[in-house]
Design a protein around this motif. Structure first.
Motif, PDB file in Angstrom:
ATOM      1  N   HIS A   1      49.822 -10.670  32.653  1.00 59.39           N
ATOM      2  CA  HIS A   1      51.034 -11.000  33.409  1.00 59.39           C
ATOM      3  C   HIS A   1      50.686 -11.376  34.847  1.00 59.39           C
TER       4      HIS A   1
ATOM      5  N   SER B   1      50.781 -12.047  27.011  1.00 58.76           N
ATOM      6  CA  SER B   1      51.116 -10.786  27.669  1.00 58.76           C
ATOM      7  C   SER B   1      52.299 -10.116  26.971  1.00 58.76           C
TER       8      SER B   1
ATOM      9  N   ALA C   1      51.559 -15.765  29.809  1.00 61.16           N
ATOM     10  CA  ALA C   1      52.779 -14.957  29.778  1.00 61.16           C
ATOM     11  C   ALA C   1      53.172 -14.610  28.343  1.00 61.16           C
TER      12      ALA C   1
ATOM     13  N   SER D   1      49.778 -20.848  32.567  1.00 62.55           N
ATOM     14  CA  SER D   1      50.645 -19.732  32.951  1.00 62.55           C
ATOM     15  C   SER D   1      51.571 -19.343  31.805  1.00 62.55           C
ATOM     16  N   VAL D   2      52.130 -20.329  31.109  1.00 65.86           N
ATOM     17  CA  VAL D   2      53.020 -20.054  29.986  1.00 65.86           C
ATOM     18  C   VAL D   2      52.264 -19.341  28.867  1.00 65.86           C
TER      19      VAL D   2
ATOM     20  N   ALA E   1      49.153 -14.725  34.832  1.00 56.92           N
ATOM     21  CA  ALA E   1      50.168 -15.762  34.664  1.00 56.92           C
ATOM     22  C   ALA E   1      50.888 -16.043  35.980  1.00 56.92           C
ATOM     23  N   LEU E   2      51.150 -14.991  36.753  1.00 58.32           N
ATOM     24  CA  LEU E   2      51.786 -15.181  38.053  1.00 58.32           C
ATOM     25  C   LEU E   2      50.885 -15.937  39.017  1.00 58.32           C
TER      26      LEU E   2
ATOM     27  N   VAL F   1      57.508 -17.119  34.822  1.00 58.44           N
ATOM     28  CA  VAL F   1      56.740 -16.058  34.171  1.00 58.44           C
ATOM     29  C   VAL F   1      57.628 -14.870  33.806  1.00 58.44           C
ATOM     30  N   GLN F   2      58.520 -14.468  34.716  1.00 55.99           N
ATOM     31  CA  GLN F   2      59.347 -13.299  34.446  1.00 55.99           C
ATOM     32  C   GLN F   2      60.274 -13.488  33.246  1.00 55.99           C
TER      33      GLN F   2
END
Length: 334
Positions: free
Chosen positions: A59, A14, A11, A7-8, A62-63, A71-72
Motif C-alpha cells: 500500500h 495489497s 494497490a 500503482s494500481v 502504491a502511494l 490508491v485509497q
C-alpha cells in the motif's frame, strides 16, 4: 509500465494480501480457545501478521507511485476480494444480505474516497501530532471499554473493528507525515512519530484479531475496511488542508456515498445479529442428543424404568454451565 499502472497493480495486490490476512485471522479466532487479542502460540496468526505487513508495504509502495485519491479507493476492494476467497479456500459462504451489505460498503467507500483529496497539503506540527495521538488513544480506549460492556458478540465485534479501523487510519496519517519529512541525513529525526505509528499499528492488529471472535468475517472486515480510510480522509480534510472535489456538488455526492457505505455496514451488522450467537453458553450433550430407539429428545421426557439419571457439575473450571448425564447401573441391568 507507467507509474500509474504500477500503482494500481500494487494497490490491488495489497487488497488481496489484506483479504487473505483477514480470512486467516477469522479462522484463528473461530478455532482458538486461548487469548482473544494475541494468540501468539498459533503459527497461522503469525502468518496473518506477515500478510498484513505485506499488504501495508504494498500500500505504501502504491502511494509512492500513484495519488492518494486513486490508491485509497482501491483499498476498499479488500472486502470484495475476501468474501469469494473465503468461500473458495475455507468454505466460508455468505448470504445475499451480507453480499449486498459488503458491496454497498465498498461502492460507497470508493466513491467517498474518490471525491476527497486535493493538491494543497501541509505537514502536521508537533502540537497537532501530540493532540491527534492523544485523541486517538483516548477514543480507542473508550471503544474498548464499550465493547466489553456489550452483551451481543456481533455488536462487540463491530465496536472492536471500529476501534481497530481508527487506530489503522491514524497510523496511515503518521505514515504519510513520516514519509514526507524523512531524510537520509537525519533518519531518526521522526522517532516520536515512528513510535506512535508502531503503537497504533500494533493496537489495530490486536483489536482486529479480537473483532473476529464469534462474529464471522464479513461484518468486522467491512467495518475495518470502511473506518480505516474514512478516518484518514477526515484527518486529511481537517488537518492537511484537503477538500472535496467539485465544490458543493462534490460535497453532496460525498455525503451520499458516505450514507451508502454506512447502510452497507448496518446491513452486515443486522445480518449477523439475525443469526444465532456463536456462544459457548449452551453445550450439547451427546448422551441426550437422541433417545433410545431412534426417538427424539421430546419423546424421551424421562428416564426409562430401571435406569437412573444423575445430573451434576462437570469437574474443572468452566466459563459456562455444563451438565453431565451419567447412567447408573441398577439391579438386573448390565
Amino acid at each position: 509500465m507507467s507509474p500509474l499502472v504500477l500503482s494500481v497493480l500494487l494497490a490491488l495486490v495489497s487488497a488481496v494480501a489484506y483479504a487473505a490476512a483477514a480470512i486467516v485471522q477469522e479462522r484463528v479466532a473461530a478455532a482458538a480457545d486461548g487469548p482473544r487479542y494475541a494468540p501468539l502460540r498459533r503459527p497461522a496468526w503469525w502468518g496473518a501478521v506477515l500478510l498484513n505487513g505485506v499488504g501495508a508495504a504494498l500500500h505504501v509502495a502504491a502511494l509512492a507511485y500513484g495519488p492518494l485519491s486513486l490508491v485509497q479507493p482501491l483499498g476498499a476492494l479488500t472486502i470484495v476480494f475476501a468474501l469469494p476467497m473465503a468461500a473458495l479456500f475455507v468454505g466460508r459462504r455468505v448470504g445475499r444480505t451480507a453480499w449486498r451489505g459488503a458491496l454497498m460498503a465498498t461502492v460507497g467507500l470508493a466513491g467517498l474516497l474518490s471525491l476527497t483529496g486535493g493538491p494543497g497539503t501541509h505537514p502536521l506540527s508537533d502540537a497537532d501530532r501530540h493532540l491527534l495521538a492523544a485523541l486517538t488513544f483516548g477514543a480507542v480506549a473508550l471503544l474498548f471499554v464499550l465493547a466489553h460492556l456489550v452483551g451481543r458478540s456481533a455488536l462487540r465485534s463491530v465496536i472492536l473493528a471500529t476501534a481497530a479501523g481508527g487506530a489503522f487510519g491514524i497510523a496511515s496519517v503518521f505514515t504519510k507525515t513520516v514519509a514526507e519529512e524523512w531524510t537520509a541525513d537525519a533518519p531518526l529525526a521522526e522517532w516520536t512519530s515512528l513510535l506512535v505509528l508502531s503503537a497504533l499499528a500494533i493496537t489495530g492488529l490486536l483489536l482486529s484479531q479480537a473483532s473476529y471472535r464469534g462474529a464471522g468475517l464479513a461484518a468486522p472486515l467491512a467495518t475495518l475496511t470502511v473506518v480505516n480510510p474514512v478516518i484518514a480522509a477526515a484527518v486529511g480534510l481537517t488537518l492537511f488542508g484537503e477538500s472535496f472535489r467539485y465544490g458543493a456538488a462534490g460535497t453532496v455526492a460525498a455525503l451520499i456515498c458516505g450514507a451508502v457505505a454506512a447502510g452497507g455496514l448496518v446491513q452486515l451488522t443486522l445480518d449477523r445479529l439475525g443469526r444465532p450467537e456463536d456462544s459457548p453458553a449452551v453445550s450439547s450433550v451427546s448422551s441426550v442428543s437422541s433417545a433410545p430407539g431412534g426417538r427424539s429428545d421430546a419423546d424421551a421426557a424421562g428416564p426409562e424404568v430401571g435406569q437412573g439419571v444423575d445430573v451434576g457439575p462437570v469437574p474443572g473450571t468452566r466459563a459456562h454451565l455444563e451438565v453431565q448425564m451419567r447412567s447408573r447401573s441398577v439391579a438386573g441391568r448390565s
